[in-house]
Design an enzyme around this catalytic site. Structure first.
Site, PDB file in Angstrom:
ATOM      1  N   HIS A 271      -0.756  -5.655  -4.845  1.00 44.25           N
ATOM      2  CA  HIS A 271      -1.804  -4.668  -4.562  1.00 44.25           C
ATOM      3  C   HIS A 271      -3.191  -5.303  -4.632  1.00 44.25           C
ATOM      4  O   HIS A 271      -4.049  -5.031  -3.780  1.00 44.25           O
ATOM      5  CB  HIS A 271      -1.717  -3.488  -5.524  1.00 44.25           C
ATOM      6  CG  HIS A 271      -0.643  -2.516  -5.185  1.00 44.25           C
ATOM      7  ND1 HIS A 271      -0.733  -1.657  -4.121  1.00 44.25           N
ATOM      8  CD2 HIS A 271       0.554  -2.273  -5.757  1.00 44.25           C
ATOM      9  CE1 HIS A 271       0.358  -0.914  -4.053  1.00 44.25           C
ATOM     10  NE2 HIS A 271       1.167  -1.274  -5.039  1.00 44.25           N
TER      11      HIS A 271
ATOM     12  N   GLY B 192       3.483   6.972   1.698  1.00 43.55           N
ATOM     13  CA  GLY B 192       2.295   6.644   2.465  1.00 43.55           C
ATOM     14  C   GLY B 192       1.028   7.247   1.874  1.00 43.55           C
ATOM     15  O   GLY B 192      -0.039   7.173   2.471  1.00 43.55           O
TER      16      GLY B 192
END
Length: 176
Positions: free
Chosen positions: A54, A18
């Site tokens: 991404h 994360g």
């Protein structure tokens, strides 16, 4: 998260911890113009797919994206300006790229990067994988990678205003 006076932040964590999400949220919360400086190289189809995902994730989210696999310091200097936050993702991919270059002094590049941070006007958030928490790798190149990354993290952490370690999506503030 960052304070208005914070100029450099290191965010460490394991794979899928994360850390990038935390760093992106931190960058958004600055209210500054956001630049995403990606260091990844597409060495294979799987990495090409990751990079594409991404890019798509950031496409409509107000990010200006730049890619630089090797000359990270030059890219930071080019992109540097007050009122801007630059998120570098990630340092361990940068280390990999440097290791793949013939005759590159990875540790010297890392020292140059850590030394350049204080000269930048933009807020800089650097993301990196903490790879030194596991077993000793079985081969020389993997051990060299772990060692280069560890030395780089120490140098950047010494210069950074803030340092975070992220695990299971939870940030632990280590400095600042």
């Amino acid at each position: 998260m960052t304070t208005p006076n914070s100029r450099s932040v290191l965010v460490l964590g394991g794979a899928r911890s994360g850390k990038s999400r935390f760093a992106e949220t931190m960058a958004r919360e600055t209210g500054l113009e956001r630049v995403y400086l990606a260091t990844g190289r597409a060495w294979d189809d799987e990495m090409r797919a990751r990079i594409a995902t991404h890019k798509a994730d950031r496409a409509d989210d107000g990010w200006i994206t730049h890619e630089e696999p090797l000359d990270l310091i030059g890219a930071l200097k080019t992109l540097d300006q007050p009122g801007r936050v630059i998120l570098v993702d990630c340092l361990t991919l940068w280390v990999t790229n440097l290791m793949m270059e013939e005759g590159c002094d990875v540790d010297a590049e890392g020292e140059s990067l850590s030394g350049a941070l204080s000269d930048l006007q933009a807020t800089v958030i650097l993301v990196s994988n903490e790879v030194g928490l596991g077993i000793v790798p079985e081969n020389k190149m993997a051990r060299a990678f772990r060692d280069h990354a560890g030395r780089l993290h120490q140098a950047i952490a010494a210069e950074a205003d803030e340092v975070y370690f992220v695990a299971a999506g939870l940030p632990l503030k280590m400095k600042g």
